[in-house]
Write an enzyme that holds these catalytic residues in place. Structure first.
Site, PDB file in Angstrom:
ATOM      1  N   LYS A  70     -12.283   2.891  13.057  1.00  0.00           N
ATOM      2  CA  LYS A  70     -10.829   3.145  13.342  1.00  0.00           C
ATOM      3  C   LYS A  70     -10.908   3.092  14.833  1.00  0.00           C
ATOM      4  CE  LYS A  70      -8.814   3.470   9.224  1.00  0.00           C
ATOM      5  NZ  LYS A  70      -7.646   2.560   8.957  1.00  0.00           N
ATOM      6  N   ARG A 101      -1.334 -11.112  -0.520  1.00  0.00           N
ATOM      7  CA  ARG A 101      -2.081 -11.811  -1.122  1.00  0.00           C
ATOM      8  C   ARG A 101      -1.100 -12.352  -2.210  1.00  0.00           C
ATOM      9  NH1 ARG A 101      -6.412  -8.351   0.534  1.00  0.00           N
ATOM     10  NH2 ARG A 101      -7.745  -9.528   1.535  1.00  0.00           N
ATOM     11  N   TYR A 135     -16.336   5.243   9.021  1.00  0.00           N
ATOM     12  CA  TYR A 135     -14.750   5.364   8.972  1.00  0.00           C
ATOM     13  C   TYR A 135     -14.174   5.538  10.173  1.00  0.00           C
ATOM     14  CZ  TYR A 135     -10.136   5.916   7.109  1.00  0.00           C
ATOM     15  OH  TYR A 135      -8.983   5.796   6.861  1.00  0.00           O
ATOM     16  N   GLY A 151       0.884  -1.264  -0.055  1.00  0.00           N
ATOM     17  CA  GLY A 151       0.073   0.126  -0.238  1.00  0.00           C
ATOM     18  C   GLY A 151       0.803   1.325  -0.059  1.00  0.00           C
ATOM     19  N   LEU A 173      -3.836  11.351   2.913  1.00  0.00           N
ATOM     20  CA  LEU A 173      -2.331  11.183   2.553  1.00  0.00           C
ATOM     21  C   LEU A 173      -2.107  11.759   0.987  1.00  0.00           C
ATOM     22  CD1 LEU A 173      -2.323   7.181   3.700  1.00  0.00           C
ATOM     23  CD2 LEU A 173      -1.167   8.935   4.737  1.00  0.00           C
ATOM     24  N   LEU A 175      -2.562  -1.886   7.071  1.00  0.00           N
ATOM     25  CA  LEU A 175      -3.632  -2.316   6.601  1.00  0.00           C
ATOM     26  C   LEU A 175      -4.740  -1.084   6.312  1.00  0.00           C
ATOM     27  CD1 LEU A 175      -4.102  -5.805   8.040  1.00  0.00           C
ATOM     28  CD2 LEU A 175      -3.494  -5.292   5.398  1.00  0.00           C
ATOM     29  N   GLY A 176      -5.637  -1.057   5.302  1.00  0.00           N
ATOM     30  CA  GLY A 176      -6.402   0.150   5.129  1.00  0.00           C
ATOM     31  C   GLY A 176      -7.239   0.153   3.835  1.00  0.00           C
ATOM     32  N   ARG A 217      -6.679   6.381  -6.377  1.00  0.00           N
ATOM     33  CA  ARG A 217      -7.927   6.617  -5.996  1.00  0.00           C
ATOM     34  C   ARG A 217      -8.591   7.905  -6.729  1.00  0.00           C
ATOM     35  NH1 ARG A 217      -7.590   5.012   0.452  1.00  0.00           N
ATOM     36  NH2 ARG A 217      -7.444   2.785   0.111  1.00  0.00           N
TER      37      ARG A 217
END
Length: 211
Positions: A123, A32, A119, A11, A146, A67-68, A154
Site C-alpha cells: 500500500k 470483470r 500488506y 466491492g 472495514l 481496488l483491493g 471474509r
C-alpha cells in the site's frame, strides 16, 4: 453531468460509493462481470491485466479507485501485489490517458513503503507512485478495519465484526486511530473529498470518521 470512472465498484466500499453518488453523475464502472444496470451506470468489462489496451467512451472528469484484496484471497504475494499495486497504477494511467486530473484512491491505515510486512509495504509503495505523479487533485484515504456486508464474506472480517463491540471501548487515546469504520462512511468521505477541485492529501482513518 460529470463523467466519473470507478474501479472496484462491486466491492464493499465501491458499492456504497456508487449508491451515494446516485444519479448526479455518469458512471463508467470497470468490471470483470457487469453488475446491476441503471440509467447512469455503464458497466465496462475489462481485463485488468491489460488496462493499457482499454479505451473509454468519453473523457473522465473524476476517478475513484476502490481496488483491493488480501494475500489469502489473491493466493500469493505476487498476486496480491498485482491487484493492490499494479492494477491501481494501471487504473490511474487509464484515467490520465482520458484527460482525468482528479483521483480519489483507497489505501489502508498503516501504509508504509518501508514496512517489512507485505500488506502495508505494498500500500505504501502504491501511494508513493501516485504521489510522484502530477494530479490536480489527489486524495489517498487510509481506512482502518472495514465494517459492512461484504459479498462474498471474509471469515476474518466476520469474526472481527462479531467481537468489535467488545474491543471498541479499549481503542482510546493513541489507539483511537485503529477504530473500525463502516464502508458507507468511507464512501461518503470519498465523495466529500472529491468536491475539492485541487490539492494533494493523505486522509487518515480519524479524519474519515470525522467527515
Amino acid at each position: 453531468m460529470s463523467q466519473v470512472l470507478i474501479a472496484g465498484a462491486t466491492g464493499l466500499i465501491g458499492r456504497e460509493l456508487v449508491r451515494q453518488l446516485g444519479a448526479a453523475h455518469e458512471l463508467t464502472l470497470l468490471c470483470r462481470t457487469p453488475g446491476e444496470p441503471a440509467p447512469n451506470r455503464h458497466w465496462l468489462p475489462v481485463d485488468f491485466d491489460r488496462l493499457e489496451n482499454t479505451e473509454l467512451p468519453a473523457p473522465v472528469d473524476l476517478a475513484f479507485c476502490c481496488l483491493g484484496t488480501t494475500r489469502k484471497d489473491a493466493g500469493s504475494d505476487a498476486a496480491f501485489r498485482r491487484v493492490d499495486h499494479d492494477y491501481v497504477l494501471a487504473f490511474a494511467a487509464l484515467a490520465r490517458r482520458h484527460a482525468c486530473r482528479r483521483l480519489i484512491v483507497v489505501s489502508s491505515l498503516g501504509a508504509n513503503p518501508s514496512s517489512p510486512a507485505l500488506y502495508p509495504r505494498t500500500k505504501g509503495e502504491m501511494e508513493q507512485a501516485l504521489l510522484a505523479q502530477e494530479w490536480q487533485r489527489l486524495a489517498i484515504v487510509r481506512p482502518a478495519m472495514l465494517l459492512g456486508d461484504r459479498q462474498p464474506p471474509r471469515a476474518s472480517e466476520q469474526f472481527f465484526q462479531a467481537i468489535y463491540p467488545l474491543v471498541k471501548p479499549l481503542l482510546r487515546g493513541r489507539f483511537r486511530r485503529w477504530r473500525a469504520i463502516e464502508a458507507h462512511q468511507v464512501a461518503h468521505a470519498m465523495a466529500v473529498l472529491a468536491e475539492q477541485q485541487s490539492g494533494v492529501e493523505t486522509v487518515e482513518n480519524e479524519q474519515l470518521l470525522a467527515l
